[in-house]
Design a protein around this motif. Structure first.
Motif, PDB file in Angstrom:
ATOM      1  N   VAL A 100       0.832  -1.211   0.000  1.00 16.28           N
ATOM      2  CA  VAL A 100       0.000   0.000   0.000  1.00 16.28           C
ATOM      3  C   VAL A 100       0.864   1.258   0.000  1.00 16.28           C
ATOM      4  N   ARG A 101       1.932   1.260   0.801  1.00 15.31           N
ATOM      5  CA  ARG A 101       2.738   2.480   0.969  1.00 15.31           C
ATOM      6  C   ARG A 101       3.373   2.941  -0.334  1.00 15.31           C
ATOM      7  N   TYR A 102       3.892   2.018  -1.126  1.00 14.89           N
ATOM      8  CA  TYR A 102       4.599   2.407  -2.354  1.00 14.89           C
ATOM      9  C   TYR A 102       3.682   3.060  -3.382  1.00 14.89           C
ATOM     10  N   PRO A 103       2.548   2.441  -3.724  1.00 14.09           N
ATOM     11  CA  PRO A 103       1.665   3.133  -4.681  1.00 14.09           C
ATOM     12  C   PRO A 103       1.116   4.449  -4.128  1.00 14.09           C
ATOM     13  N   LYS A 104       0.866   4.508  -2.819  1.00 12.36           N
ATOM     14  CA  LYS A 104       0.387   5.759  -2.220  1.00 12.36           C
ATOM     15  C   LYS A 104       1.456   6.847  -2.328  1.00 12.36           C
ATOM     16  N   LYS A 105       2.716   6.470  -2.117  1.00 14.63           N
ATOM     17  CA  LYS A 105       3.800   7.448  -2.187  1.00 14.63           C
ATOM     18  C   LYS A 105       3.951   7.997  -3.609  1.00 14.63           C
ATOM     19  N   ILE A 106       3.815   7.113  -4.598  1.00 16.73           N
ATOM     20  CA  ILE A 106       3.898   7.545  -5.997  1.00 16.73           C
ATOM     21  C   ILE A 106       2.754   8.517  -6.312  1.00 16.73           C
ATOM     22  N   ILE A 107       1.557   8.175  -5.854  1.00 13.08           N
ATOM     23  CA  ILE A 107       0.394   9.039  -6.077  1.00 13.08           C
ATOM     24  C   ILE A 107       0.587  10.379  -5.371  1.00 13.08           C
ATOM     25  N   ASP A 108       1.059  10.330  -4.119  1.00  9.61           N
ATOM     26  CA  ASP A 108       1.260  11.555  -3.332  1.00  9.61           C
ATOM     27  C   ASP A 108       2.212  12.521  -4.032  1.00  9.61           C
ATOM     28  N   VAL A 109       3.381  12.027  -4.396  1.00 12.23           N
ATOM     29  CA  VAL A 109       4.412  12.892  -4.983  1.00 12.23           C
ATOM     30  C   VAL A 109       3.989  13.399  -6.352  1.00 12.23           C
ATOM     31  N   THR A 110       3.469  12.510  -7.192  1.00 14.26           N
ATOM     32  CA  THR A 110       3.089  12.891  -8.555  1.00 14.26           C
ATOM     33  C   THR A 110       1.996  13.950  -8.559  1.00 14.26           C
ATOM     34  N   ILE A 111       0.918  13.682  -7.833  1.00 16.43           N
ATOM     35  CA  ILE A 111      -0.208  14.620  -7.821  1.00 16.43           C
ATOM     36  C   ILE A 111       0.174  15.919  -7.125  1.00 16.43           C
ATOM     37  N   SER A 112       0.984  15.842  -6.072  1.00 16.33           N
ATOM     38  CA  SER A 112       1.382  17.054  -5.346  1.00 16.33           C
ATOM     39  C   SER A 112       2.194  17.995  -6.231  1.00 16.33           C
ATOM     40  N   ILE A 113       3.126  17.448  -7.016  1.00 16.41           N
ATOM     41  CA  ILE A 113       3.940  18.279  -7.914  1.00 16.41           C
ATOM     42  C   ILE A 113       3.056  18.933  -8.979  1.00 16.41           C
ATOM     43  N   VAL A 114       2.193  18.119  -9.585  1.00 16.91           N
ATOM     44  CA  VAL A 114       1.296  18.633 -10.616  1.00 16.91           C
ATOM     45  C   VAL A 114       0.359  19.682 -10.035  1.00 16.91           C
ATOM     46  N   LEU A 115      -0.181  19.392  -8.847  1.00 12.06           N
ATOM     47  CA  LEU A 115      -1.125  20.309  -8.204  1.00 12.06           C
ATOM     48  C   LEU A 115      -0.454  21.634  -7.853  1.00 12.06           C
ATOM     49  N   PHE A 116       0.785  21.568  -7.361  1.00 10.19           N
ATOM     50  CA  PHE A 116       1.493  22.793  -7.006  1.00 10.19           C
ATOM     51  C   PHE A 116       1.735  23.665  -8.240  1.00 10.19           C
ATOM     52  N   LEU A 117       2.193  23.057  -9.311  1.00 10.11           N
ATOM     53  CA  LEU A 117       2.473  23.819 -10.532  1.00 10.11           C
ATOM     54  C   LEU A 117       1.207  24.429 -11.135  1.00 10.11           C
TER      55      LEU A 117
END
Length: 308
Positions: A117-134
């Motif tokens: 669970v942690r690995y796919p959640k971490k990928i989702i967290d980082v990817t969406i957070s970067i896109v969302l910030f930009l």
């Protein structure tokens, strides 16, 4: 369908969902006179249906046995499900007892998130957070100036929250209230809160005030999806009054979560119990599909301006 438990766990959404499956739902609330309640509520209705789904709470064993005997005596078909299994299977939430001493056998342990669970959640967290910030950077700049104009003082608001394993961290938000908002002590925010300035109200409705929590994700305090982090003054009360409340701290809290999109605005012990039912279901039954569903429902909430 007959439910022999407190009816507090059935919300309007739950009832609407069940009425698509069942012709009628009979809720048997707590009563000191079960015989009267059953004879005047259940018996007359049994004549109307050939099949009965009995949702039982083992705490009310006498009541369950009386209903079962009534159904069998009338040669009706009966299906029996415990309220614990029923909630998870049909309502997609975990039953939280009203009584702090009552035990839900499905909650003898709630697992923490493992690597699966942690690995796919971490990928989702980082990817969406970067896109969302930009994508939202113009909103950060706009909010900076609007807050300064309407409520002089710091733009960001730092508030201590309880995170994973009960560790405290500082949650970062755009400030939406005046500087004297908590001069009388900590309190839940509410609709039409007089402490909120105009642009602050707009930020809360559109969730713009939550954007700085992206920084918390990069700091590993938060995940994108998870139970909403609460303040220590509230969690201490909830731990004492709501069974299994501390289980929600087995995982990282989130900016948004299953409870946030499934349960309407609320504050206090009653609402905290309802939200916990969804939070624990999310922890127990995590799937990638559920994670993506929550993200989609969050977008619906934001664009529908169903703010808190």
């Amino acid at each position: 369908m007959i439910v022999t438990s407190y009816d507090y766990f059935l919300q309007k959404y739950d009832l609407a969902l069940l009425l698509k499956r069942y012709k009628e739902i009979i809720l048997i609330p707590h009563s000191d006179d079960d015989d009267y309640l059953l004879n005047h509520t259940v018996r007359p209705l049994l004549d109307k249906f050939e099949k009965v789904h009995l949702v039982t709470n083992p705490v009310y064993d006498k009541r369950n046995r009386v209903i079962y005997e009534l159904v069998v005596r009338k040669n009706k078909s009966i299906r029996i499900t415990t309220v614990y299994d029923f909630c998870e299977r049909f309502l997609k939430k975990v039953y939280i007892p009203d009584d702090i001493t009552e035990i839900n056998p499905n909650l003898l342990s709630v697992p923490t998130f493992g690597r699966r669970v942690r690995y796919p959640k971490k990928i989702i967290d980082v990817t969406i957070s970067i896109v969302l910030f930009l994508c939202t950077l113009p909103l950060w700049i706009l909010s900076f100036f609007r807050i300064k104009l309407q409520s002089p003082g710091p733009v960001f608001f730092y508030q201590e929250r309880v995170g994973m394993d009960n560790k405290l961290f500082h949650c970062i938000k755009f400030r939406s209230m005046g500087l004297d908002a908590e001069q009388n002590g900590a309190a839940f925010s509410k609709k039409k809160d007089s402490r909120i300035f105009p642009y602050g109200s707009f930020m809360r409705m559109t969730r713009i005030d939550e954007l700085p929590q992206i920084i918390n994700i990069f700091r590993r305090d938060l995940s994108l999806i998870g139970p909403r982090p609460e303040r220590l003054v509230f969690t201490e009360t909830f731990d004492e009054t709501i069974p299994y409340y501390n289980f929600r701290h087995n995982v990282k809290p989130g900016i948004t979560g299953y409870a946030q999109v499934m349960y309407s605005y609320g504050a206090g012990v009653y609402d905290a119990r309802h939200k916990l039912m969804y939070d624990l279901y999310y922890i127990k039954n995590w799937t990638l599909f559920l994670e993506l569903k929550i993200i989609l429902l969050t977008a619906v909430v934001i664009f529908g301006k169903r703010g808190r």
